[in-house]
Design an enzyme around this catalytic site. Sequence first.
Site, PDB file in Angstrom:
ATOM      1  N   TYR A  38       0.838  -1.205   0.000  1.00  0.00           N
ATOM      2  CA  TYR A  38       0.000   0.000   0.000  1.00  0.00           C
ATOM      3  C   TYR A  38       0.870   1.250   0.000  1.00  0.00           C
ATOM      4  O   TYR A  38       2.024   1.235   0.444  1.00  0.00           O
ATOM      5  CB  TYR A  38      -0.946   0.021   1.211  1.00  0.00           C
ATOM      6  CG  TYR A  38      -0.269   0.167   2.559  1.00  0.00           C
ATOM      7  CD1 TYR A  38       0.002   1.418   3.099  1.00  0.00           C
ATOM      8  CD2 TYR A  38       0.089  -0.956   3.310  1.00  0.00           C
ATOM      9  CE1 TYR A  38       0.607   1.555   4.340  1.00  0.00           C
ATOM     10  CE2 TYR A  38       0.686  -0.835   4.554  1.00  0.00           C
ATOM     11  CZ  TYR A  38       0.943   0.427   5.065  1.00  0.00           C
ATOM     12  OH  TYR A  38       1.551   0.556   6.295  1.00  0.00           O
ATOM     13  N   CYS A  39       0.289   2.339  -0.516  1.00  0.00           N
ATOM     14  CA  CYS A  39       0.866   3.672  -0.361  1.00  0.00           C
ATOM     15  C   CYS A  39      -0.154   4.495   0.423  1.00  0.00           C
ATOM     16  O   CYS A  39      -0.925   3.931   1.200  1.00  0.00           O
ATOM     17  CB  CYS A  39       1.219   4.293  -1.707  1.00  0.00           C
ATOM     18  SG  CYS A  39      -0.189   4.558  -2.817  1.00  0.00           S
ATOM     19  N   PHE A  40      -0.193   5.804   0.231  1.00  0.00           N
ATOM     20  CA  PHE A  40      -1.101   6.595   1.065  1.00  0.00           C
ATOM     21  C   PHE A  40      -2.563   6.408   0.672  1.00  0.00           C
ATOM     22  O   PHE A  40      -3.425   6.160   1.506  1.00  0.00           O
ATOM     23  CB  PHE A  40      -0.734   8.078   1.019  1.00  0.00           C
ATOM     24  CG  PHE A  40      -1.583   8.916   1.931  1.00  0.00           C
ATOM     25  CD1 PHE A  40      -1.536   8.729   3.306  1.00  0.00           C
ATOM     26  CD2 PHE A  40      -2.452   9.877   1.422  1.00  0.00           C
ATOM     27  CE1 PHE A  40      -2.336   9.481   4.160  1.00  0.00           C
ATOM     28  CE2 PHE A  40      -3.249  10.631   2.265  1.00  0.00           C
ATOM     29  CZ  PHE A  40      -3.196  10.435   3.635  1.00  0.00           C
TER      30      PHE A  40
ATOM     31  N   TYR B  14      -3.229   3.415   2.737  1.00  0.00           N
ATOM     32  CA  TYR B  14      -3.139   3.675   4.174  1.00  0.00           C
ATOM     33  C   TYR B  14      -4.351   4.442   4.676  1.00  0.00           C
ATOM     34  O   TYR B  14      -4.913   4.124   5.736  1.00  0.00           O
ATOM     35  CB  TYR B  14      -1.862   4.473   4.481  1.00  0.00           C
ATOM     36  CG  TYR B  14      -1.797   4.971   5.900  1.00  0.00           C
ATOM     37  CD1 TYR B  14      -1.326   4.158   6.925  1.00  0.00           C
ATOM     38  CD2 TYR B  14      -2.234   6.259   6.225  1.00  0.00           C
ATOM     39  CE1 TYR B  14      -1.284   4.606   8.241  1.00  0.00           C
ATOM     40  CE2 TYR B  14      -2.206   6.713   7.539  1.00  0.00           C
ATOM     41  CZ  TYR B  14      -1.730   5.886   8.536  1.00  0.00           C
ATOM     42  OH  TYR B  14      -1.707   6.329   9.837  1.00  0.00           O
TER      43      TYR B  14
END
Length: 372
Positions: free
Chosen positions: A107-109, A136
């Site tokens: 995952y990223c943001f 996130y």
Amino acid sequence: MSINTSGKITSATERADSADFRTIIRNKIPLMDVRAPVEFGKGAFDLSINYPLMNNDERADVGICYKQNGQEAAIKLGNALVSGQSKARRLTQWQTFARENPQGYLYCFRGGLRSQTVQRWLKESGINYPLITGGYKALRQFLLNELEQLALHPLTILAGNTGSGKTPFLAHCANSLDLEGAAGHRGSSFGSFVTPQSNQINFENKLAEQYIRGDFSLEQRLVLEDEGRLIGSVHLPESLRNAMTLAPLVVIEESLEYRLEQIYQEYIIKMTAQYQAAYGVEQGFTAFSEYLEHGLFKVRKRLGTQRYGQLKEIQSTALTQQNKGQPQYHLDWLKPLLSEYYDPMYQYQLGLKSDRVIFRGNNSECLAFLRD
């Protein structure tokens, strides 16, 4: 899913991206966080590890470029910054994580360009690896919603004087949550551990994760330790704190001798061992000594200048004797600290909520009451 002879992960059925946050948290699925280290440091999840697409400086440069020149230019700069050997090193990290954690996710943001880029580069190397839908931000919001659900449960608050064994008691209650464990702090002036305390976001995440893994039904009564608004440097979620202030109390009552032994083992014997395991025998003992001295210093105003000075001197003597193999000398300052400071303070606080007490007894009696 399997790994073929070329080292590539193959699967008859490619795993899809997922928004099944409850299953991911409940089953302790490993997560690869590809945000920059500065983002990861502000807050992450229990089983996540940070293998960033961009380091802090690269992320900052791309962000400036995006604001000044738009998305296309920012993507172009990002590709230029993460290329050649730096890209190869990072790709190796991602590949290793994927091979070691074939059930995991990345995952990223927001589940956008960064996680999609890592996902694409992995796929080009022969690894199909799914991401967290919404990243996130979505998973964090899910955990915050779970904390609101937690506050709706019927609660019982476990109270008792310092050293009565409240925290280990919770380990025997299947329907309990460990607030101090999530906070990484025991709540008192001596409550810190060798490792740094969780920040506010990580405390909330850990508490929500613990709650989800308990798999409690909403009508199930939960047992929580009596805490103030603050546990070290973090604070309880407001909705939970409000619910706790209205909940009934079960009070553990144990003798001063019993409690003194618990404090001695927990804060002297165990903490010495933990500091020395972390820093070595000599440095560890120095760090442990500073920890004890700082803890006493924090209550100096409540003790008064004269009494603080007396206990400080006794504590110093005890540390000298401990270094000679006689740690029992610490009882000489721990006993008056309990009887003159912690006990009167706790009894005053308990008196303010005595109308909510539904049971008093020793550890065994309280456990039997809560199990009925």
